[in-house]
Design a protein around this motif. Structure first.
Motif, PDB file in Angstrom:
ATOM      1  N   ARG A 224      48.108 -68.022  24.819  1.00 21.18           N
ATOM      2  CA  ARG A 224      49.339 -68.081  25.596  1.00 21.18           C
ATOM      3  C   ARG A 224      49.530 -69.487  26.182  1.00 21.18           C
ATOM      4  NH1 ARG A 224      52.344 -64.063  26.751  1.00 21.18           N
ATOM      5  NH2 ARG A 224      50.662 -62.545  26.408  1.00 21.18           N
ATOM      6  N   LEU A 225      50.766 -69.989  26.119  1.00 19.66           N
ATOM      7  CA  LEU A 225      51.117 -71.275  26.714  1.00 19.66           C
ATOM      8  C   LEU A 225      51.321 -71.062  28.216  1.00 19.66           C
ATOM      9  CD1 LEU A 225      51.943 -74.245  26.677  1.00 19.66           C
ATOM     10  CD2 LEU A 225      54.212 -73.517  25.878  1.00 19.66           C
ATOM     11  N   MET A 226      50.438 -71.646  29.015  1.00 24.62           N
ATOM     12  CA  MET A 226      50.462 -71.443  30.466  1.00 24.62           C
ATOM     13  C   MET A 226      51.357 -72.460  31.181  1.00 24.62           C
ATOM     14  SD  MET A 226      48.633 -68.804  30.508  1.00 24.62           S
ATOM     15  CE  MET A 226      48.479 -68.509  32.257  1.00 24.62           C
ATOM     16  N   SER A 227      51.257 -73.733  30.772  1.00 22.67           N
ATOM     17  CA  SER A 227      52.049 -74.777  31.434  1.00 22.67           C
ATOM     18  C   SER A 227      52.032 -76.040  30.581  1.00 22.67           C
ATOM     19  CB  SER A 227      51.488 -75.081  32.834  1.00 22.67           C
ATOM     20  OG  SER A 227      50.170 -75.583  32.737  1.00 22.67           O
TER      21      SER A 227
ATOM     22  N   GLY B 270      38.879 -61.664  19.777  1.00 25.16           N
ATOM     23  CA  GLY B 270      39.448 -60.829  20.830  1.00 25.16           C
ATOM     24  C   GLY B 270      39.982 -61.601  22.019  1.00 25.16           C
ATOM     25  N   SER B 271      40.219 -62.889  21.877  1.00 23.27           N
ATOM     26  CA  SER B 271      40.649 -63.692  23.025  1.00 23.27           C
ATOM     27  C   SER B 271      42.041 -63.336  23.536  1.00 23.27           C
ATOM     28  CB  SER B 271      40.604 -65.185  22.678  1.00 23.27           C
ATOM     29  OG  SER B 271      41.567 -65.490  21.690  1.00 23.27           O
ATOM     30  N   MET B 272      42.825 -62.609  22.755  1.00 22.71           N
ATOM     31  CA  MET B 272      44.179 -62.247  23.180  1.00 22.71           C
ATOM     32  C   MET B 272      44.331 -60.753  23.493  1.00 22.71           C
ATOM     33  SD  MET B 272      46.058 -64.789  23.702  1.00 22.71           S
ATOM     34  CE  MET B 272      47.606 -63.933  23.868  1.00 22.71           C
TER      35      MET B 272
ATOM     36  N   GLY C 258      43.621 -67.770  26.471  1.00 26.49           N
ATOM     37  CA  GLY C 258      43.601 -66.451  25.850  1.00 26.49           C
ATOM     38  C   GLY C 258      43.772 -65.399  26.928  1.00 26.49           C
ATOM     39  N   ASP C 259      44.542 -64.346  26.657  1.00 27.11           N
ATOM     40  CA  ASP C 259      44.789 -63.315  27.674  1.00 27.11           C
ATOM     41  C   ASP C 259      43.502 -62.666  28.166  1.00 27.11           C
ATOM     42  OD1 ASP C 259      47.440 -63.871  27.354  1.00 27.11           O
ATOM     43  OD2 ASP C 259      48.008 -61.904  26.570  1.00 27.11           O
ATOM     44  N   ALA C 260      42.473 -62.597  27.335  1.00 31.21           N
ATOM     45  CA  ALA C 260      41.208 -61.978  27.726  1.00 31.21           C
ATOM     46  C   ALA C 260      40.298 -62.941  28.490  1.00 31.21           C
ATOM     47  CB  ALA C 260      40.480 -61.457  26.480  1.00 31.21           C
ATOM     48  N   ASN C 261      40.677 -64.203  28.569  1.00 30.58           N
ATOM     49  CA  ASN C 261      39.860 -65.209  29.248  1.00 30.58           C
ATOM     50  C   ASN C 261      40.284 -65.350  30.704  1.00 30.58           C
ATOM     51  OD1 ASN C 261      38.768 -65.605  26.708  1.00 30.58           O
ATOM     52  ND2 ASN C 261      40.029 -67.393  26.270  1.00 30.58           N
ATOM     53  N   GLU C 262      39.331 -65.667  31.569  1.00 32.80           N
ATOM     54  CA  GLU C 262      39.626 -65.811  32.996  1.00 32.80           C
ATOM     55  C   GLU C 262      40.113 -67.200  33.361  1.00 32.80           C
ATOM     56  OE1 GLU C 262      36.409 -64.446  35.421  1.00 32.80           O
ATOM     57  OE2 GLU C 262      36.307 -62.509  34.410  1.00 32.80           O
ATOM     58  N   ALA C 263      39.840 -68.182  32.521  1.00 35.40           N
ATOM     59  CA  ALA C 263      40.221 -69.557  32.833  1.00 35.40           C
ATOM     60  C   ALA C 263      41.022 -70.160  31.681  1.00 35.40           C
ATOM     61  CB  ALA C 263      38.970 -70.396  33.079  1.00 35.40           C
TER      62      ALA C 263
END
Length: 155
Positions: free
Chosen positions: A71-74, A34-36, A85-90
């Protein structure tokens, strides 16, 4: 009936075969965690365009032998990638090497991954084929045959 079955297999089966054989530059993977969530729930199938991705896009990559979709952040100064992951805070604790990126997610139909895993079981696939053949035989009509009549002898 046969025409319907052939049409369904052509419309559904052809893209699946082309992706599975690697003829097209796409790969398909099943999301297991469920990380996304909410963008991509577990049991979704992600279709990945090989080596095509951008910052902000969901990508699929290899991490310690496992396939991960985040998700690719940077992009770091050394060229490595920061994902989350969209469900993760960090952000993820370790960065991703460009060589480990499979590609960017272009589609993620929910629950399709469940069926992919389900039909990978040979017993499931075999039972489905037997069911289809049974219905075909049971409901096909033989219009060429003459009706059988019984003749009675007059005594």
């Amino acid at each position: 009936m046969v025409a319907i079955v052939v049409t369904v297999f052509a419309l559904v089966g052809a893209p699946v075969v082309l992706i599975a054989t690697g003829v097209l530059p796409y790969r398909a993977y099943v999301v297991q965690t469920g990380s996304m969530i909410p963008a991509i729930p577990p049991e979704s199938l992600v279709v990945v365009h090989v080596k095509e991705y951008a910052v902000g896009q969901v990508i699929t990559f290899l991490r310690e032998g496992a396939v991960v979709t985040h998700r690719l952040m940077s992009v770091n100064a050394d060229g490595s990638l920061v994902t989350r992951g969209d469900a993760n805070e960090a952000d993820d604790a370790s960065s991703v090497a460009v060589a480990d990126v499979i590609g960017g997610v272009v589609a993620s139909p929910p629950k399709v991954g469940f069926w992919v895993v389900y039909f990978q079981n040979p017993l499931t696939l075999g039972s489905l084929v037997l069911c289809v053949l049974s219905f075909w035989v049971a409901f096909s009509s033989d219009d060429d045959e003459e009706p059988v009549t019984l003749a009675t002898a007059a005594a």
